[in-house]
Every structure is written in structure tokens, then in C-alpha cells.
Design an enzyme around this catalytic site. Structure first.
Site, mmCIF file in Angstrom:
data_model
loop_
_atom_site.group_PDB
_atom_site.id
_atom_site.type_symbol
_atom_site.label_atom_id
_atom_site.label_comp_id
_atom_site.label_asym_id
_atom_site.label_seq_id
_atom_site.Cartn_x
_atom_site.Cartn_y
_atom_site.Cartn_z
ATOM 1 N N LYS A 133 1.755 63.180 5.833
ATOM 2 C CA LYS A 133 2.361 64.287 5.089
ATOM 3 C C LYS A 133 1.473 64.830 3.969
ATOM 4 C CE LYS A 133 7.192 63.009 5.917
ATOM 5 N NZ LYS A 133 8.487 62.701 5.277
ATOM 6 N N GLY A 144 10.215 57.950 -5.112
ATOM 7 C CA GLY A 144 9.251 58.151 -4.037
ATOM 8 C C GLY A 144 9.257 59.577 -3.533
ATOM 9 N N GLY A 151 15.435 56.016 -7.530
ATOM 10 C CA GLY A 151 14.178 55.993 -6.801
ATOM 11 C C GLY A 151 13.269 57.124 -7.237
#
EC number: 1.1.1.25
Length: 277
Positions: free
Chosen positions: A68, A130, A128
């Protein structure tokens, strides 16, 4: 490119993806003579593969782990892809390769469809920091959420995510969660906690307001302990499978020129595949 519009998923590995099920369902439903394939491409071969994407007959592609970030660098990214720092969808315009990140639209689209009473004028807690959290935070900022509390074990990583958004995104620790939950209208789990093979997410839904919405990006299992507990309290919920389905909509539209719908029949088809696997 081939006369039959054809897209693909590029990953390493890629065989586990449900994307072919989703896109082939829409192609058949809409009567489009197109195709969608899987391409397992090693990291070292990825740049050359992208350079020859059109020559291979593809009108575009989905990109998954571990490509990605490289896809972002090898294309012309839009604001969403730049903000998330990763591209998961490639498409051609005027013979140039463009990219976007449809996780942003997928998250918000699923939230709108699954939790129709969620409020964009309320504070949110995102667990989170990420890549998924980047998409969630950008989507919430786009929709006008006034303040986002970002909770992560690594404070440094959370601060890097929050920095571009100034005071609208603040960094908190797990010790702060209990004090944040009663004020939040939306809680989003972007971590792997609750996933099959992982420990459950240690979050007490009893602390949430009666009008709160809980979203979990995990979709194996379909109903995590977090979502089960939230639904047991009568709270609105949005699951990870819904996000997976809604994020596929934009890519299909870019490649095949029609905007498909996420229907109960499609969801049932993918659910059945998840159960078998």
C-alpha cells in the site's frame, strides 16, 4: 488494456481475499462484461508490475499488504491517500495512474448504513494508531467530528497520526479510556484485539452513554465480544465486514463506471465464505 474491463487485487500473499467475491457479484448483478482477478506479486516485483499494469490488460487494481505504501509512491494520490499514507485503489485517468484510499469512504459509508443515528457533531474515541486508524480519523475529520481522542500503547505513534489535525485530535493512554467513554458518542476499535486468535478488547461498554455507537473493524469473528456487549446494551453497532463491503464500492465505480449497492444478499454471500474459511 483489454477490451473487457478487468481489475485485480495485488498482494503478497493475496489468496485469502474476499474482493473477487464482492466485485464478481456486482459485475453479474449489473450485467457488466468485466472481470476481477488476483495477482500475487512479491515486493521486489511490485514496481515493475505496476509499470506494466495497463499493458497486462488492467483498468485498475486493489492493493493490499505489503504494497500500500509503495502504491502511493508509484501513483498520483488524492487527498485521502496522502492523509492515510497508503493507497489501496489504483485507476487510470488520461493514461495516468491515480490512487485513492477507499477505507475512508468504507468506514463512513458503513457507519451511515449500520448506525444511522450516529452523530458527527459528537466526540469520538479511536482505539489504535495504525493504517486503519489513519483512515478512520481522516474520515471522521472530513465529516466534521469536533474532537477525536486517539488511544494507543505507543504514544509516539499516536502523536504522529494526530499531529496534522491540531487540537481536533488529542492523544490519550489506555489508562484514560474509562474517563473518556462516558463523554463519547462514538467508539471505534481499529486494533486486532478481539480478532480470532487474539485476546478480547478490555473495554467496559457499561461506561458508554445510552446513545453511543460502537464500531469494530474486526470481521473475524463477525460479532466480536465488544460488539456483542454493545448490542446487549442496546447500543448502535457497525462491524468490520460492513466496512469491507462499503470500501469496495468506490473502486468498482472507478473501474467499471457504475456505482454498486451493498445489499443484504451480498453480505450474506461474503458471510458464508467467512464461515467456511
Amino acid at each position: 488494456m483489454s477490451e473487457t474491463p478487468t481489475a485485480c487485487l495485488i498482494g503478497w500473499p493475496a489468496a485469502h481475499s474476499r474482493s473477487p467475491i464482492i466485485h464478481k457479484y456486482w459485475l453479474k448483478e449489473l450485467g457488466i462484461a468485466g472481470d476481477y482477478r488476483i495477482e500475487a506479486v512479491e515486493p521486489a516485483a511490485f514496481p515493475d508490475f505496476i509499470a506494466s499494469l495497463a499493458a497486462r490488460g488492467y483498468c485498475g487494481a486493489n492493493v493490499t499488504i505489503p504494497h500500500k505504501e509503495k502504491a502511493l509512491a508509484l501513483s498520483l494520490p488524492d487527498a485521502r491517500a496522502r492523509a492515510v499514507g497508503a493507497a489501496n485503489t489504483l485507476y487510470f485517468r488520461d493514461d495516468k495512474l491515480h490512487s485513492t484510499n477507499t477505507d475512508v469512504e468504507g468506514f463512513i459509508g458503513n457507519l451511515d448504513a449500520s448506525a444511522q443515528r450516529w452523530r458527527a457533531d459528537d466526540d469520538a474515541v479511536v482505539l489504535g494508531a495504525g493504517g486503519s486508524a489513519r483512515a478512520v480519523v481522516f474520515g471522521l475529520i472530513e465529516r466534521g467530528v469536533p474532537r477525536i481522542h486517539l488511544v494507543n500503547r505507543s504514544r509516539e505513534r499516536a502523536q504522529a497520526l494526530a499531529q496534522p489535525y491540531g487540537e481536533r485530535v488529542s492523544v490519550a493512554s489506555w489508562d484514560d479510556v474509562e474517563s473518556l467513554l462516558p463523554k463519547a458518542g462514538l467508539v471505534v476499535n481499529t486494533t486486532s484485539l478481539g480478532m480470532k486468535g487474539q485476546p478480547p478488547l478490555p473495554l467496559d461498554v457499561a461506561l458508554l452513554r445510552a446513545d453511543a455507537t460502537v464500531a469494530d473493524l474486526v470481521y473475524v469473528p463477525l460479532r466480536t465480544e465488544l460488539l456483542t456487549a454493545a448490542a446487549g446494551r442496546g447500543l448502535q453497532t457497525a462491524d468490520g465486514l460492513g466496512m469491507l463491503l462499503h470500501q469496495a464500492v468506490r473502486g468498482f465505480e472507478l473501474w467499471f463506471g457504475r456505482r454498486p449497492q451493498v445489499s443484504p444478499a451480498l453480505r450474506a454471500l461474503v458471510e458464508a465464505d467467512l464461515t467456511v474459511k
